[in-house]
Scaffold this motif. Structure first.
Motif, PDB file in Angstrom:
ATOM      1  N   ALA A 133      30.844 106.137  -4.781  1.00  0.00           N
ATOM      2  CA  ALA A 133      31.731 106.697  -5.803  1.00  0.00           C
ATOM      3  C   ALA A 133      31.282 106.303  -7.207  1.00  0.00           C
ATOM      4  O   ALA A 133      31.636 106.959  -8.177  1.00  0.00           O
ATOM      5  CB  ALA A 133      33.159 106.241  -5.568  1.00  0.00           C
ATOM      6  N   LEU A 134      30.517 105.226  -7.329  1.00  0.00           N
ATOM      7  CA  LEU A 134      30.176 104.713  -8.650  1.00  0.00           C
ATOM      8  C   LEU A 134      28.723 104.932  -9.051  1.00  0.00           C
ATOM      9  O   LEU A 134      28.359 104.753 -10.210  1.00  0.00           O
ATOM     10  CB  LEU A 134      30.483 103.202  -8.725  1.00  0.00           C
ATOM     11  CG  LEU A 134      31.965 102.839  -8.750  1.00  0.00           C
ATOM     12  CD1 LEU A 134      32.140 101.336  -8.671  1.00  0.00           C
ATOM     13  CD2 LEU A 134      32.626 103.383 -10.004  1.00  0.00           C
ATOM     14  N   ALA A 135      27.869 105.323  -8.093  1.00  0.00           N
ATOM     15  CA  ALA A 135      26.437 105.447  -8.399  1.00  0.00           C
ATOM     16  C   ALA A 135      26.206 106.461  -9.516  1.00  0.00           C
ATOM     17  O   ALA A 135      25.535 106.181 -10.511  1.00  0.00           O
ATOM     18  CB  ALA A 135      25.667 105.830  -7.143  1.00  0.00           C
ATOM     19  N   MET A 136      26.787 107.654  -9.364  1.00  0.00           N
ATOM     20  CA  MET A 136      26.564 108.706 -10.363  1.00  0.00           C
ATOM     21  C   MET A 136      27.196 108.335 -11.713  1.00  0.00           C
ATOM     22  O   MET A 136      26.539 108.468 -12.744  1.00  0.00           O
ATOM     23  CB  MET A 136      27.135 110.032  -9.830  1.00  0.00           C
ATOM     24  CG  MET A 136      26.468 111.235 -10.425  1.00  0.00           C
ATOM     25  SD  MET A 136      24.712 111.284 -10.039  1.00  0.00           S
ATOM     26  CE  MET A 136      24.135 112.227 -11.424  1.00  0.00           C
ATOM     27  N   PRO A 137      28.451 107.849 -11.741  1.00  0.00           N
ATOM     28  CA  PRO A 137      29.004 107.407 -13.031  1.00  0.00           C
ATOM     29  C   PRO A 137      28.150 106.329 -13.703  1.00  0.00           C
ATOM     30  O   PRO A 137      28.005 106.345 -14.935  1.00  0.00           O
ATOM     31  CB  PRO A 137      30.386 106.862 -12.656  1.00  0.00           C
ATOM     32  CG  PRO A 137      30.776 107.657 -11.463  1.00  0.00           C
ATOM     33  CD  PRO A 137      29.499 107.881 -10.704  1.00  0.00           C
ATOM     34  N   THR A 138      27.565 105.412 -12.923  1.00  0.00           N
ATOM     35  CA  THR A 138      26.723 104.387 -13.538  1.00  0.00           C
ATOM     36  C   THR A 138      25.484 105.012 -14.165  1.00  0.00           C
ATOM     37  O   THR A 138      25.065 104.635 -15.260  1.00  0.00           O
ATOM     38  CB  THR A 138      26.304 103.321 -12.499  1.00  0.00           C
ATOM     39  OG1 THR A 138      27.460 102.925 -11.774  1.00  0.00           O
ATOM     40  CG2 THR A 138      25.686 102.114 -13.167  1.00  0.00           C
ATOM     41  N   LEU A 159      27.876 115.312 -16.091  1.00  0.00           N
ATOM     42  CA  LEU A 159      28.215 115.957 -17.357  1.00  0.00           C
ATOM     43  C   LEU A 159      29.628 115.608 -17.810  1.00  0.00           C
ATOM     44  O   LEU A 159      29.870 115.389 -18.994  1.00  0.00           O
ATOM     45  CB  LEU A 159      28.074 117.480 -17.233  1.00  0.00           C
ATOM     46  CG  LEU A 159      26.643 118.000 -17.109  1.00  0.00           C
ATOM     47  CD1 LEU A 159      26.646 119.501 -16.967  1.00  0.00           C
ATOM     48  CD2 LEU A 159      25.815 117.590 -18.324  1.00  0.00           C
ATOM     49  N   LEU A 160      30.556 115.525 -16.845  1.00  0.00           N
ATOM     50  CA  LEU A 160      31.948 115.207 -17.193  1.00  0.00           C
ATOM     51  C   LEU A 160      32.060 113.839 -17.854  1.00  0.00           C
ATOM     52  O   LEU A 160      32.930 113.610 -18.687  1.00  0.00           O
ATOM     53  CB  LEU A 160      32.826 115.241 -15.944  1.00  0.00           C
ATOM     54  CG  LEU A 160      33.290 116.623 -15.505  1.00  0.00           C
ATOM     55  CD1 LEU A 160      34.134 116.531 -14.240  1.00  0.00           C
ATOM     56  CD2 LEU A 160      34.092 117.287 -16.623  1.00  0.00           C
ATOM     57  N   ILE A 161      31.183 112.915 -17.466  1.00  0.00           N
ATOM     58  CA  ILE A 161      31.237 111.574 -18.068  1.00  0.00           C
ATOM     59  C   ILE A 161      30.354 111.505 -19.300  1.00  0.00           C
ATOM     60  O   ILE A 161      30.751 111.006 -20.355  1.00  0.00           O
ATOM     61  CB  ILE A 161      30.789 110.524 -17.029  1.00  0.00           C
ATOM     62  CG1 ILE A 161      31.773 110.521 -15.866  1.00  0.00           C
ATOM     63  CG2 ILE A 161      30.697 109.141 -17.661  1.00  0.00           C
ATOM     64  CD1 ILE A 161      31.302 109.719 -14.690  1.00  0.00           C
ATOM     65  N   ASN A 162      29.140 112.038 -19.169  1.00  0.00           N
ATOM     66  CA  ASN A 162      28.149 111.889 -20.231  1.00  0.00           C
ATOM     67  C   ASN A 162      28.509 112.650 -21.509  1.00  0.00           C
ATOM     68  O   ASN A 162      28.429 112.092 -22.602  1.00  0.00           O
ATOM     69  CB  ASN A 162      26.781 112.343 -19.690  1.00  0.00           C
ATOM     70  CG  ASN A 162      25.719 112.383 -20.761  1.00  0.00           C
ATOM     71  OD1 ASN A 162      25.508 113.406 -21.396  1.00  0.00           O
ATOM     72  ND2 ASN A 162      25.074 111.267 -20.989  1.00  0.00           N
ATOM     73  N   VAL A 163      28.932 113.905 -21.382  1.00  0.00           N
ATOM     74  CA  VAL A 163      29.127 114.726 -22.584  1.00  0.00           C
ATOM     75  C   VAL A 163      30.255 114.208 -23.473  1.00  0.00           C
ATOM     76  O   VAL A 163      30.035 113.962 -24.662  1.00  0.00           O
ATOM     77  CB  VAL A 163      29.299 116.217 -22.212  1.00  0.00           C
ATOM     78  CG1 VAL A 163      29.693 117.033 -23.414  1.00  0.00           C
ATOM     79  CG2 VAL A 163      28.013 116.755 -21.608  1.00  0.00           C
ATOM     80  N   PRO A 164      31.481 113.988 -22.930  1.00  0.00           N
ATOM     81  CA  PRO A 164      32.541 113.488 -23.825  1.00  0.00           C
ATOM     82  C   PRO A 164      32.198 112.125 -24.427  1.00  0.00           C
ATOM     83  O   PRO A 164      32.433 111.900 -25.624  1.00  0.00           O
ATOM     84  CB  PRO A 164      33.758 113.369 -22.909  1.00  0.00           C
ATOM     85  CG  PRO A 164      33.438 114.113 -21.682  1.00  0.00           C
ATOM     86  CD  PRO A 164      31.968 114.204 -21.571  1.00  0.00           C
ATOM     87  N   LEU A 165      31.607 111.233 -23.617  1.00  0.00           N
ATOM     88  CA  LEU A 165      31.245 109.914 -24.134  1.00  0.00           C
ATOM     89  C   LEU A 165      30.217 110.033 -25.254  1.00  0.00           C
ATOM     90  O   LEU A 165      30.342 109.381 -26.299  1.00  0.00           O
ATOM     91  CB  LEU A 165      30.649 109.049 -23.012  1.00  0.00           C
ATOM     92  CG  LEU A 165      31.594 108.171 -22.213  1.00  0.00           C
ATOM     93  CD1 LEU A 165      30.807 107.357 -21.199  1.00  0.00           C
ATOM     94  CD2 LEU A 165      32.365 107.237 -23.142  1.00  0.00           C
TER      95      LEU A 165
END
Lengths: 316, 277
Positions: free
Chosen positions: A178-183, A103-109
């Motif tokens: 560390a990158l799986a979820m952000p991807t 959510l921290l990455i998806n919502v603002p983007l």
């Protein structure tokens, strides 16, 4: 009650119309046919939404297990045992944390990019259709289909890493804890953005043109106008985007299942729904999975309520 | 000043379009490569490296035609249910006055925010275990039978029709069913296409539910059989990425084509009204 309500004889020509008697008609409203026409939908909601929700809550308090259809088995009431099992499971906390990262990455983007692109699209004259269509093409395509390309693009020797050259992460995107979820968050943002652009385009039509003119007269530049007129003007849509993005995040299943081979590496991209599937259906504990589902619904409702409060959703 | 601003706007939009469309282009290029070429040069079609072999390879593992047919039946069933039951519900919620209308409308809105995935466990127990509907089209279709957003779209269109129309029909002696059939329905034909398009996306792309309910390969929609291929079988083919992307092209093509052809029925205002009620 209006004075020109249809005379009973005219209404009775409909094939399914029962002979009208004044009293039930008045009790059921001016046009009881409405209830009849809505009946299939109401039945559907009852069967597919209302009953399963009640069933799910009930199940979460039982020692429930799968049995052959029709078999009489004892499924005792166990109080909060299933909830305790869920809370004591570190994988559950991990999955909630993962949704938090998502959510921290998806919502603002999502909010930022869709508003930016919608504003730009709203002002241009040429090739509008082309841009609009190309933005929503990912939205209308099956996740399963686009996942195939992303797997190729983000594989260890894939195009993204080839372009990045020495900057490529090691281990690669989808196998890096560390990158799986952000991807995954990036993938979902990319895929859903077109829908949110359409929502913002609709919202922008409701922002008065005179507000922009007034701001211009007062000497506000383009950037200033964007933040003082556009952003507050589309606030109801922003609240909606926040809500829908949260619900999408809580629902994540297909992407971690396929992109990271079932929530890997080591549970770094497991989502609560994926965990529900693993615990409930793969491992045969539907009671524990239901308890997890109930907890997840409560979390979603709290987050939705907070967003509604703090973003001021009164107008929406 | 305004010139540069317009140019910047187009630049931004073009970069956006590139980011959205490139993976689709890459999907097609990748599905035609003999050997996977992830280098930058590989993003351009290379005549020496072009083959239809991947489509043959995936079709050997996943029956593409059967998968498309299953997806079609699943999607068709949902569209039929939505059009038949959704239009009459939308009509009842807009034109007719009856007790419980307000409550029903609230229900339609509420259903939109209930994530389907959270109903997965009880629905699975009910449909697969209690009703014994696993590995059947009915079991696949049932939870999606009526699309609530489509109901709202129908309602919105019916609301826009002038009330005098219905009053005139009543005075002429038309029954309520007659009014629905020969007055209201023909007038909402544009909404019908929007609703069908919107409904189409759901079941055609749905993975989780048919994945849970169909274990028999012959009944799986293409999204499910392709996903099984990606997660289990792909590694055993000579060019796994090529085969995966060939399958992806087949799955994506119908939806993309439909939305390009009928793009003018998929516009922001309908969606906005659908979501906002």
């Amino acid at each position: 009650m209006t004075t020109v309500s249809a005379p009973p004889s005219a209404a009775a020509t409909g094939p399914d119309e029962t002979p009208p008697s004044r009293r039930p008609r008045r009790w059921l409203g001016e046009n009881p046919l409405g209830l009849l026409l809505s009946a299939p939908y109401l039945l559907f909601i009852g069967l597919v939404f209302a009953y399963p929700i009640v069933f799910s809550v009930w199940m979460s308090f039982q020692d429930y297990f799968f049995a052959a259809p029709g078999a009489e088995v004892d499924r005792p009431f166990v109080g909060f045992d299933n909830y305790i099992a869920v809370i004591q499971d570190p994988a559950v906390w991990r999955s909630f944390g993962n949704v938090g990262i998502f959510l921290l990455i998806n919502v603002p983007l999502t909010v930022g990019l869709s508003l930016l692109l919608a504003t730009a699209l709203d002002k241009v004259v040429h090739a509008r259709t082309f841009f609009r269509v190309s933005y929503y093409v990912p939205y209308v395509t099956a996740s399963v289909a686009v996942v195939a390309v992303w797997l190729f693009l983000f594989s260890t020797g894939g195009l993204v890493n080839q372009i990045l050259g020495p900057l490529a992460p090691e281990p690669s995107w989808l196998v890096n804890s560390a990158l799986a979820m952000p991807t995954i968050a990036l993938f979902v943002t990319w895929k859903g953005l077109g829908f949110y652009i359409l929502l913002y385009l609709a919202a922008l039509q409701n922002v008065g043109k005179e507000l922009y003119e007034a701001a211009s007269v007062d000497g506000a530049g383009a950037v200033r106008r964007f933040f003082t007129v556009t952003v507050p003007g589309v606030r109801p849509a922003t609240v909606l985007v926040f809500l829908l993005a949260t619900i999408t995040g809580a629902n994540l299943f297909t992407e971690p299942y396929l992109l990271t081979g079932g929530g890997g590496p080591n549970g770094a991209s497991t989502s609560p729904v994926l965990l529900m599937y693993q615990r409930g259906i793969e491992q045969g504990n539907p009671d524990v999975a239901s308890a997890l589902g109930v907890i997840l619904i409560i979390f979603v409702l709290i987050i939705a309520w907070l967003q509604y409060r703090f973003l001021g959703g009164r107008e929406s | 000043m305004t010139r540069t601003r317009t140019a910047l706007r187009y630049l931004l939009l073009a970069v956006g379009a590139l980011v959205f469309l490139f993976p689709f282009y890459y999907m097609i290029v990748g599905s035609l490569q003999t050997a996977p070429d992830p280098t930058i040069a590989g993003a351009f079609p290379n005549p020496a490296n072009v083959t239809g072999e991947n489509y043959v390879a995936i079709n050997e593992r996943v029956n593409l035609l059967q998968g498309l047919a299953n997806s079609g039946i699943f999607t068709g069933g949902v569209i039929l249910g939505t059009v038949v039951f959704g239009t009459i519900a939308g009509y009842a919620l807009s034109v007719l006055k009856w007790r419980g209308r307000g409550a029903t409308l609230v229900l339609v809105l509420l259903v939109q925010v209930i994530p389907f995935q959270l109903l997965m466990i009880p629905l699975y127990v009910m449909i697969a275990r209690d009703y014994g509907l696993s590995d059947s089209y009915l079991g696949m279709i049932l939870p999606f039978l009526i699309n609530s957003t489509a109901v709202l779209i129908f309602r919105q269109y019916f609301l826009q029709l002038p009330r005098e129309l219905f009053d005139a029909a009543r005075i002429d002696g038309a029954g309520e069913f007659r009014i629905l059939w020969s007055v209201a329905l023909p007038l909402v034909r544009p909404a019908l296409l929007t609703a069908v398009l919107l409904t189409f996306i759901g079941p055609w792309n749905e993975f989780l539910w048919p994945f849970l309910i169909t274990k028999e390969a012959a009944l799986q929609p293409l999204a499910v059989s392709l996903a099984n291929f990606i997660s289990n079988v792909a590694a055993s083919t000579s060019n796994p990425f090529g085969a995966m992307m060939a399958g992806a092209v087949v799955l994506a093509a119908p939806a993309v084509a439909l939305f390009i052809i009928f793009q003018r029925y998929f516009v922001s205002n309908d969606l906005g009204s659908g979501v906002k009620g």
